[in-house]
Design a protein around this motif. Structure first.
Motif, short mmCIF file in Angstrom:
data_model
loop_
_atom_site.label_atom_id
_atom_site.label_comp_id
_atom_site.label_asym_id
_atom_site.label_seq_id
_atom_site.Cartn_x
_atom_site.Cartn_y
_atom_site.Cartn_z
N GLN A 25 4.77 -5.90 -1.22
CA GLN A 25 3.59 -4.87 -1.69
C GLN A 25 2.33 -5.06 -1.04
O GLN A 25 1.60 -4.26 -1.00
CB GLN A 25 3.52 -5.29 -3.06
N PHE A 27 1.18 -7.05 1.78
CA PHE A 27 1.05 -6.81 3.10
C PHE A 27 1.87 -5.84 3.84
O PHE A 27 1.61 -5.30 5.16
CB PHE A 27 1.49 -8.05 3.94
N GLY A 28 2.73 -5.24 3.17
CA GLY A 28 3.45 -4.13 3.54
C GLY A 28 4.41 -4.27 5.09
O GLY A 28 4.61 -5.55 5.22
N LEU A 31 1.02 -3.85 8.88
CA LEU A 31 -0.32 -4.49 9.20
C LEU A 31 0.07 -5.07 10.55
O LEU A 31 -0.91 -5.37 11.35
CB LEU A 31 -0.61 -5.32 8.15
N ASN A 154 4.30 6.77 -6.92
CA ASN A 154 4.49 5.15 -7.03
C ASN A 154 5.43 4.62 -7.95
O ASN A 154 5.98 3.26 -7.86
CB ASN A 154 2.91 4.63 -7.38
N TYR B 18 -6.59 -0.15 4.97
CA TYR B 18 -5.45 -1.16 4.60
C TYR B 18 -4.29 -0.73 3.85
O TYR B 18 -3.18 -1.23 4.22
CB TYR B 18 -6.35 -2.30 3.90
N GLN B 21 -1.36 0.74 5.80
CA GLN B 21 -0.28 -0.29 6.34
C GLN B 21 0.19 -0.97 5.35
O GLN B 21 1.43 -1.61 5.60
CB GLN B 21 -0.86 -0.79 7.48
N GLY B 22 -0.40 -1.44 4.21
CA GLY B 22 -0.10 -2.47 3.49
C GLY B 22 0.78 -1.90 2.06
O GLY B 22 1.88 -1.58 2.30
N PRO B 23 0.09 -1.80 1.14
CA PRO B 23 0.73 -1.26 -0.20
C PRO B 23 1.34 0.14 -0.03
O PRO B 23 2.33 0.39 -0.82
CB PRO B 23 -0.39 -1.33 -1.14
N GLN B 24 0.66 1.09 0.85
CA GLN B 24 1.10 2.25 0.82
C GLN B 24 1.17 2.92 -0.50
O GLN B 24 2.19 3.80 -0.79
CB GLN B 24 2.69 2.61 1.63
N MET B 25 0.17 2.74 -1.24
CA MET B 25 0.22 3.56 -2.34
C MET B 25 -0.83 4.80 -2.40
O MET B 25 -0.65 5.82 -3.34
CB MET B 25 -0.23 2.75 -3.68
N ARG B 27 -2.63 6.77 0.97
CA ARG B 27 -2.37 7.26 2.21
C ARG B 27 -2.14 8.93 2.40
O ARG B 27 -1.90 9.27 3.36
CB ARG B 27 -1.30 6.57 2.66
N ARG B 28 -2.29 9.64 1.38
CA ARG B 28 -2.15 11.12 1.32
C ARG B 28 -3.62 11.60 0.83
O ARG B 28 -4.29 11.12 0.14
CB ARG B 28 -1.17 11.70 0.53
N ASN B 62 3.28 9.06 9.91
CA ASN B 62 3.58 8.33 11.13
C ASN B 62 5.23 7.85 11.15
O ASN B 62 5.42 6.94 10.63
CB ASN B 62 2.80 7.13 11.16
N ARG B 118 -2.84 -5.03 18.67
CA ARG B 118 -1.86 -5.59 17.91
C ARG B 118 -0.90 -6.32 18.94
O ARG B 118 0.10 -7.01 18.22
CB ARG B 118 -1.47 -4.37 17.18
N ASN B 141 -1.40 -11.78 9.18
CA ASN B 141 -1.54 -10.40 8.18
C ASN B 141 -3.00 -10.42 7.68
O ASN B 141 -3.38 -9.28 7.62
CB ASN B 141 -0.53 -10.82 6.98
N ILE B 142 -3.67 -11.47 7.45
CA ILE B 142 -4.98 -11.58 7.04
C ILE B 142 -5.79 -11.04 8.05
O ILE B 142 -6.78 -10.14 7.77
CB ILE B 142 -5.37 -12.71 6.31
N SER B 144 -5.31 -8.72 10.53
CA SER B 144 -4.76 -7.45 10.79
C SER B 144 -5.46 -6.63 9.72
O SER B 144 -5.82 -5.60 9.91
CB SER B 144 -3.27 -7.48 10.86
N ALA B 145 -5.39 -7.38 8.40
CA ALA B 145 -6.05 -6.41 7.10
C ALA B 145 -7.41 -6.13 7.35
O ALA B 145 -7.82 -5.02 7.20
CB ALA B 145 -5.49 -7.22 5.99
N GLN B 148 -7.78 -3.81 10.27
CA GLN B 148 -7.42 -2.52 9.56
C GLN B 148 -8.31 -2.07 8.87
O GLN B 148 -8.67 -0.75 8.96
CB GLN B 148 -6.03 -2.61 8.82
#
Lengths: 278, 266
Positions: A25, A27-28, A31, A154, B18, B21-25, B27-28, B62, B118, B141-142, B144-145, B148
């Motif tokens: 959740q 880091f998906g 990344l 979600n 972020y 690419q991460g939680p994707q909650m 993005r729209r 994407n 990347r 990851n950190i 990159s976050a 990002q």
């Protein structure tokens, strides 16, 4: 799967799987994405709680091999990857050190099909339905729109991600390979496609906005073209325009899309200045 | 616009970046845009612009390696300028949609540069694997976050804080009828997003479903939520019937090799 093969007799618990979920959740998959190994780093990151538990008493070479194994190429879809993680955890737990090539093979076998399901069901259909419902409210300035979209999208997304991990682990291989489950998956795809297309039809009518301003003089009476069209069929123009653009987009490479949008903006403005649309 | 507001909006852009690419909650456009409206004190305009962009970019995401126009910065900058330059609401919305489109293409190029950075992650991960410490790859990851976050925080701040007055001047120099025309033209744009979505989810023989939804709204004025629920009910029914037919077919095939009949294989 026999008890004998268990790694160190360590058993993965719900707590470990919860940790896997939180890593996925937070880091998906995107990344650490790169061309060489795609989403492998992200997959390994999410699986780490399981690996840590299973390999905590193993020598360094075995741990290095485990990391390298999961840093091999992986490419799938965020939501659907929950299930792959659960199944991978189950196989990691029930195979001995000599049988580990199987883990990579199983992962590679699942990532493609599940990415297909993930992309078509979550990324496109459910996201589009949630977005359409939200947009219908928000176009009228109603703040309920984004709230509804967020909750619908979600709730489904997170539930499938989380229970994918749990069920994937519990049912293991059986879930993907048995005929019954393949049928359930197919039904879900069919169902969401049908709902998606019906909603799309409604959206053409509710969101595409165009009104003809031209008035014709026939036998000395003024005829409003828009009223004529409305008499034939309500929302006829939005339907024709969308279907027309559909035919164009079937052929047009997606990278030229922006020219289509700019072209429509220019054409629309010119037609407005000429009084054809109002 | 104040420095504080610009920073808040840029921080939001960074977070959404972020999230993408991460939680994707989020993005729209519809989930990213409204908060900008809250920051600038005009939620209604923000909602309308976000909804227009949501529909316009509906089928986009994407996929398969293709980098789409950057919806996040596009939406955020579009909503911002719609609110700050809109003399009247309709013109502001047109301005928002137009700037969103332009900025989205600009930042898309920027993202390609980050794609290059990347590529160093894979060799880095290989090196970390040799330590045998599982948690060491969290570092990637950190890092990159943070990157990002920055790739959208920085351009958004620059465009909004320094580009604002320039955009306002350009907007002021455009004749009012043209702006009004742009506003009308952007009413057609949802057709673009919807048609792309059609190319993706429409399978052979599904025109009936499309017309069904169209009729529910155009003739019966049913709202989208109602259409979704009724189509869900029908689709469930349809799937159930098909399963029954499938079941009967397998039964008859078992006895006398009966001819298989089925529904659409969607």
């Amino acid at each position: 799967m026999s008890e004998i093969n268990r790694m160190n007799g360590e058993k993965i618990t719900r707590k470990d799987l919860n940790k896997v979920y939180w890593r996925l959740q937070i880091f998906g998959l995107g990344l650490a994405i790169n061309s060489t190994t795609a989403q492998a780093i992200s997959f390994a990151t999410a699986l780490t709680p399981v690996l840590k538990k299973l390999y905590k008493n193993e020598p360094k070479e075995v741990r290095v091999a485990a990391m390298q194994r999961h840093l091999e190429y992986f490419l799938s879809q965020n939501t659907a990857t929950g299930m792959i993680l659960g199944i991978t955890a189950a196989i990691e737990e029930t195979t001995s050190v000599e049988q580990k090539e199987g883990v990579v093979a199983v992962k590679a076998g699942m990532m493609g099909p599940l990415a297909g399901i993930g992309d078509s069901v979550f990324k496109l259909t459910i996201q589009a339905i949630a977005g359409s419902i939200g947009a219908a409210y928000a176009l009228n300035g109603n703040a309920l729109g984004p709230v509804l979209m967020f909750v619908i999208y979600n709730a489904i997304n997170i539930a499938i991600k989380y229970y994918g991990i749990i069920l994937g682990y519990e049912k293991g291989m059986e879930f993907i390979t048995s005929g019954e489950q393949a049928k359930v998956m197919k039904n879900i795809i069919n169902l969401s496609t049908m709902v998606g297309v019906v909603v799309l039809g409604a959206l053409i009518s509710s969101s595409v906005r165009i009104t003809i301003g031209t008035e014709l003089v026939v036998n000395e009476t003024i005829v409003n073209v828009q009223q004529l069209l409305d008499g034939a069929m309500p929302k006829l123009l939005p339907l024709l325009i969308t279907v027309g653009l559909y035919q164009v987009n079937k052929k047009l490479p997606r990278k030229y899309l922006i020219f289509l949008i700019l072209g429509l903006l220019v054409l629309g403005t010119i037609l407005f200045l000429l009084g054809v649309i109002k | 616009m104040s420095l504080f507001q610009s920073l808040l909006i840029a921080l939001w852009a960074g977070y959404c970046s972020y999230d993408d690419q991460g939680p994707q909650m989020l993005r729209r456009p519809l989930l990213v845009g409204p908060l900008v409206g809250l920051i600038l004190g005009d939620l209604t305009t923000a909602l309308i612009v976000s909804a227009t962009l949501e529909l316009m970019w509906m089928g986009l995401g994407n996929m398969a390696g293709y980098q789409t126009p950057d919806m996040i910065v596009g939406t955020i900058v579009g909503v911002t300028f719609a609110i700050t330059t809109g003399q009247t609401s309709a013109e502001g919305i047109a301005a928002g949609v137009a700037t969103a489109t332009a900025v989205a293409i600009l930042v898309q190029q920027f993202n390609l540069i980050f794609m290059f950075v990347r590529q160093f992650f894979a060799p880095w991960a290989d090196k970390l694997a040799l330590t045998g410490n599982f948690d060491s790859i969290l570092k990637i990851n950190i890092a990159s976050a943070i990157l990002q976050f920055l790739i959208r925080f920085v351009p958004t701040f620059l465009i909004i804080y320094f580009g604002g007055s320039a955009v306002e001047q350009v907007m002021a120099s455009i004749p009012a009828p043209i702006l009004a025309g742009l506003a009308k033209a952007s009413g057609i744009l949802p057709a673009v997003g919807l048609s792309i979505l059609m190319t993706i989810i429409m399978k052979k023989g599904m025109w009936g479903f499309l017309i069904f939804g169209f009729v529910l709204n155009a003739y019966l004025n049913m709202d989208i939520l109602g259409v979704t629920l009724i189509s869900l009910a029908f689709a469930t029914f349809y799937t159930w019937i098909m399963n029954v037919i499938d079941f009967q077919n397998t039964q008859s095939q078992n006895t006398n090799n009966g001819v298989k009949e089925g529904g659409y294989d969607l």
